[in-house]
Design a protein around this motif. Structure first.
Motif, PDB file in Angstrom:
ATOM      1  N   LYS A   1       0.645  -0.826  -0.318  1.00 53.72           N
ATOM      2  CA  LYS A   1       0.256   0.422  -0.024  1.00 53.72           C
ATOM      3  C   LYS A   1       0.694   1.552  -0.378  1.00 53.72           C
TER       4      LYS A   1
ATOM      5  N   ASP B   1      -2.582  10.755   3.483  1.00 55.21           N
ATOM      6  CA  ASP B   1      -4.188  10.269   3.763  1.00 55.21           C
ATOM      7  C   ASP B   1      -4.839  10.378   4.932  1.00 55.21           C
TER       8      ASP B   1
ATOM      9  N   ASP C   1       1.704   6.508   5.035  1.00 57.95           N
ATOM     10  CA  ASP C   1       1.014   5.637   4.694  1.00 57.95           C
ATOM     11  C   ASP C   1       0.742   5.069   3.413  1.00 57.95           C
TER      12      ASP C   1
ATOM     13  N   GLU D   1      -9.444   3.515   2.574  1.00 61.76           N
ATOM     14  CA  GLU D   1      -9.176   3.419   1.032  1.00 61.76           C
ATOM     15  C   GLU D   1      -8.256   2.403   0.180  1.00 61.76           C
TER      16      GLU D   1
ATOM     17  N   THR E   1      -0.468  -0.040   6.278  1.00 61.98           N
ATOM     18  CA  THR E   1      -0.973   0.495   7.163  1.00 61.98           C
ATOM     19  C   THR E   1      -2.294   0.951   7.110  1.00 61.98           C
TER      20      THR E   1
HETATM   21 ZN    ZN Z   1      -4.676   4.360   4.770  1.00 60.06          ZN
END
Ligand code: ZN
Ligand code: BES
Ligand code: MN
Length: 499
Positions: free
Chosen positions: A265, A270, A288, A349, A375
């Motif tokens: 990710k 974020d 993030d 997300e 994360t």
């Molecule tokens: Zn996030």
């Protein structure tokens, strides 16, 4: 990135230079060569040990300044390893960190005598010690232009005295590659989000990894649209920064063997999007992308140490922002898999990004297994704190291998459940699923969501929200971004997949 220690190897009997570090254990004795070196200060040391009530407890130290009888030595540091016969690789790593912590910032030279009362250290242990030294000495101070309260080390020549220079050198070459991967990941996590946006992350990955022989492909927004990665693109659509997916391939194994796939990710910031986060602590959300940093650092490490494995890394890079074009709660997106997702909360997300990247990786590369790092949820920190990452898997063998790699590397994972009963929590009134599952079991419903994008591929999901950023200081890390997971994945590969 600061690289303040230059590590080189010398013979055990060489004359020491600079700060002198000598090892002992609970017996308070020294190895034969160290003992010879310390003969002139033997009595003084006995008195110093008494004065400090030094019992040789693991990682305790005694410092002696300008020891009379050792003319060239400005400072002598005795460090105990505790019970010498119980030492594992991760203890030598920690020892290296402790040693680095005892060398004053201004020191230009230091010597470590890699010998215990029982004899000289094995090459592998010396290399692990050197890795700990290197990791501890890292500081992210690129943006500090003013004089610091605590001056960072500028350059230290660190001489490691070993039984066999050639074998120590060889073992270090391998561990150093892993160290570089960890430091690369730390830099990525620590960089501010205005600097490290998705295109810049992709550029750095391409630059650093292609230099060590990794094939790197960067997919831009038109390419992602063509692949129908609508779940991933939906997250990035409120940001002026373009989204990217980076594919990294290291072919060090047999020609036609299916690769291991690592997925990360990479939300470079974020904000939560329209479901915007509270202001306090929002700056932390620059981290993030810790999963993507870990995957990138791991691919670097595997290539730089020429691992005998086929491995690919795929990272989804987006920025989650609110603006007029941003995704709304209530939106329904069609993921690359064809499954539809109702957006309940735009702050959930990460799973949207991973849904497309997991599906793409599975379809394109038919990997032997997939491990994603993300994360992903605040809930995992509620469950496990910052010591263990959360592990979810549809495959017991993979889960056990990761747990074992966690124990040997010290980057520990704790297995959490997956079960079909949780699935109803993410059923949607309007689409195939919704992107949040309510207040209970937040990390589990997130994992349950991801599982819908992996089919039968052996897969593990590691939720690193607690371990990748805002890391508690340790003996081998003083930086905000720990570069967590690079050593874990390196061990997973080394212990299970290299012939
Ligand atoms: Zn996030
Ligand atoms: N990036 C966060 C998770 C996170 C929180 C990472 C704290 C590191 C530290 C993730 O995108 C997120 O916002 N998750 C939400 C999910 C919720 C809306 C279902 C969360 O955990 O609150
Ligand atoms: Mn979020």
């Amino acid at each position: 990135m600061s690289e303040p220690v230059n590590i080189s190897f010398a013979k055990l009997s060489a004359a020491p230079k600079g700060v002198l570090i000598v090892l002992t254990d609970e017996s308070l004795a020294f190895g034969p060569i160290a003992q010879k070196l310390l003969n002139p200060v033997d009595d003084a040391l006995t008195r110093a040990f008494d004065a400090e009530r030094f019992k040789g407890k693991a990682f305790s130290c005694v410092d002696m300044l300008a020891p009379a009888g050792l003319q060239q030595v400005p400072r002598l540091v005795i460090i105990s390893v505790g019970k010498a016969d119980e030492l594992k690789a991760k203890d030598f790593l920690k020892l290296g960190g402790v040693i680095a912590g005892r060398i004053p910032a201004g020191a230009k030279e230091a010597t470590v005598v890699a010998e215990l009362p029982g004899g000289s250290l094995a090459a592998e242990d010396v290399a692990e010690l050197a890795l700990g030294l290197r990791l501890r000495s890292y500081a992210f101070d690129r943006y500090k232009t003013k004089k610091k309260d605590e001056p960072a080390r500028e350059s230290l020549e660190l001489h490691l005295q070993v039984a066999e220079e050639a074998s120590a050198e060889k073992a270090w070459t391998t561990r150093e590659a892993v160290g570089e991967g960890v430091l690369f990941a730390r830099d990525l996590v620590n960089e501010p989000p205005n600097v490290l946006d998705p295109p810049e992350f992709a550029r750095r990955a391409q630059e650093r990894l292609s230099a060590v022989g990794v094939e790197v492909d960067v997919l831009d927004e038109p390419a992602l649209a063509k692949l129908n990665m609508r779940a991933l693109l939906g997250v990035g659509q409120g940001s002026i920064k373009e989204s990217r997916v980076v594919v990294m391939r290291w072919n060090g194994g047999k020609k036609d063997e299916a690769p291991l796939a690592f997925i990360g990710k990479g939300v470079t910031f974020d904000s939560g999007g329209i479901s915007i986060k509270p202001g306090a602590g929002m700056e932390d959300m620059k981290g993030d992308m810790g999963g993507a940093a870990c995957v990138t650092g791991t691919l670097y490490a595997l290539a730089a140490r020429k691992a005998k494995v086929n491995a690919i890394g795929v990272i989804g890079l987006v920025e989650n922002m609110p603006d007029g074009a941003a995704q709304r709660p209530g939106d329904i997106v069609t993921s690359m898999s064809g499954q539809t997702i109702e957006i309940i909360n735009t702050d959930a997300e990460g799973r949207l990004v991973l849904a497309d990247v997991l599906w793409y990786t599975k379809e394109t590369f038919k990997p032997k297994l997939m491990v994603d790092l993300a994360t992903l949820t605040g809930a995992i920190m509620v469950a496990l704190g910052q010591e263990y990452a959360g592990l979810f898997s549809n495959d017991d063998e993979l889960a056990e291998a990761l747990t074992a790699a966690g124990a040997s590397s010290g980057e520990k994972v704790w297995r959490m459940p997956l079960a079909p009963e949780y699935d109803k929590l993410i059923d949607s009134k309007f689409a195939d699923m919704k992107n949040t599952g309510g207040r209970f079991g937040g990390s589990i419903t997130a994992a349950q969501f991801l599982q819908r994008y992996v089919d039968k591929t052996p897969w593990a999901h590691v939720d690193i929200a607690g371990t990748a950023m805002a890391s508690p200081a340790s003996d081998i890390n003083k930086s905000w971004g720990a570069g967590w997971g690079v050593r874990l994945l390196d061990r997973l590969v080394a212990e299970n997949h290299e012939g």
